[in-house]
Design a protein around this motif. Structure first.
Motif, short mmCIF file in Angstrom:
data_model
loop_
_atom_site.label_atom_id
_atom_site.label_comp_id
_atom_site.label_asym_id
_atom_site.label_seq_id
_atom_site.Cartn_x
_atom_site.Cartn_y
_atom_site.Cartn_z
N HIS A 11 -5.65 19.61 25.52
CA HIS A 11 -4.39 20.31 25.24
C HIS A 11 -3.86 21.08 26.46
O HIS A 11 -2.73 21.53 26.47
N PRO A 200 -5.40 13.41 21.03
CA PRO A 200 -4.10 12.94 21.51
C PRO A 200 -4.14 12.86 23.03
O PRO A 200 -4.80 13.67 23.67
N SER A 276 -0.33 9.15 21.98
CA SER A 276 0.15 10.50 22.31
C SER A 276 0.53 11.16 21.00
O SER A 276 0.89 10.51 20.04
N GLY A 277 0.36 12.44 20.94
CA GLY A 277 0.84 13.16 19.76
C GLY A 277 -0.10 13.14 18.57
O GLY A 277 -0.01 13.98 17.69
N ILE A 278 -1.00 12.18 18.54
CA ILE A 278 -1.90 12.14 17.37
C ILE A 278 -3.34 11.80 17.77
O ILE A 278 -3.56 10.89 18.58
#
Ligand code: OGA
Ligand code: NI
Length: 338
Positions: A11, A200, A276-278
């Motif tokens: 992150h 992600p 991406s994103g998950i």
């Protein structure tokens, strides 16, 4: 270790660190994976056993990969199992490390990228919790005690996987013309559970969750989340996306069944891409032999004078070679034509 787990730092990055960037030829963005072709679906709920047998054998010969439906495992248990492992991977790193290192002999452990990764120049975008789950129920005391329901859920899941695994092996052995119990003893008595987490990823076209590989076991039963495409199978020179069917399991043939069947069943090559994103969590149940077990083409398959294409090797030695040499081991296992 806590600095190394991808879950601990992903992150903080808006691009993929250089050590995770795959060489151009291995990048998932280079060749578009096909979602037009599909891997076969095998219905285990049919009353017509001969039909099930035909389907499963064909899928294992042509693809080495299929999804099973009507497999008898409850949706509740599948949901609970995925939730437990999602919760595990979401715990603080120190807690994950503590909960996965109770056995000084390492029957349960947590690692990142690949287990033997000191030779890897490029790392893979995943963390994995792995532990053995012998049918005897031994080693339970070394399993994580957090999340609170870990023991209860995972013990039940391992039991159901054993039942399903044996059912699949029985069908395959019968289909090959072997005694249906041929693989049901020492050849499948040392199962392993791998709970992978692929966080992600900011740049999914540059990196991989797992490299192209064949599994070092008889077969794998994989539980994956609905709606996330990430697993791909290499067939006829192209990558095929394994689109999740809700509440189906993905089954793939491993190298051991390829050897036992004298090359008739294929241990298919596969890889995992990131999104991406998950994030994505999967639970792989590896059907494996005990260490001393000898792996070789099944004798009854050679009785008609067929030539064995593989030699004999103990599972222990195979694993040692597999971990140190990687895919090259496949060539070494092949007997040279005399
Ligand atoms: C494996 C594997 C696929 C996945 O555990 O060998 O290929 O999607 N897993 O996690
Ligand atoms: Ni695999």
């Amino acid at each position: 270790m806590d600095q190394k787990l991808v879950s601990s730092w992903f992150h903080l990055h808006s691009s993929v660190p250089l050590s995770y960037v795959q060489p151009p030829e291995s990048r998932p963005g280079m060749v578009e994976a096909s979602s037009k072709r599909k891997i076969p679906v095998v219905d285990l709920g049919l009353h017509d056993r001969a039909e099930t047998l035909k389907q499963i054998l064909k899928a294992s010969e042509e693809f080495g990969f299929f999804q099973v439906i009507n497999h008898g495992v409850s949706k509740e248990l599948m949901d609970e199992t995925l939730d437990i492992f999602k919760e595990f991977h979401a715990m603080p790193a120190e807690e994950k490390i503590r909960e996965s290192s109770r056995d000084p002999n390492g029957s349960c452990r947590l690692y990142t990228s690949r287990e033997i990764n000191d030779k890897d120049v490029v790392q893979f975008w995943r963390d994995t919790l792995r532990h053995i789950c012998p049918p005897s129920g031994e080693f339970m005391e070394f399993l994580p005690q957090k999340p609170a329901k870990y023991h209860e859920v995972v013990a039940k899941y391992a039991q159901e996987m054993r039942t399903l695994g044996l059912k699949i092996l029985e069908l395959l052995c019968e289909g090959l013309g072997l005694d249906q119990n041929y693989c049901c003893g020492e050849l499948s008595d040392s199962p392993l559970l791998l709970a992978h987490h692929y966080p992600p990823c900011p740049e999914p076209t540059l990196t991989l969750g797992a490299p192209k590989h064949r599994d070092p076991n008889l077969a794998t039963i994989l539980l994956q989340e609905n709606d996330i495409n990430a697993l791909q199978v290499f067939k006829d020179g192209e990558w095929i996306v394994v689109e999740p069917i809700p509440y189906a399991f993905v089954v793939n043939i491993g190298l051991m069944l390829q050897i036992i069947s004298n090359g008739r069943l294929v241990g298919a090559e596969h890889r995992v891409v990131t999104n991406s994103g998950i994030g994505r969590t999967t639970v792989a149940y590896f059907i494996r032999p005990t260490n001393k077990q000898i792996i070789e083409p099944a004798k009854p398959l050679l009785s008609s004078g067929a030539r064995p294409i593989y030699g004999s090797i103990t599972y222990e030695e195979f694993l040692r070679n597999f971990l140190s040499k990687g895919p090259e081991i496949e060539q070494e296992l092949l007997l040279k034509p005399s």
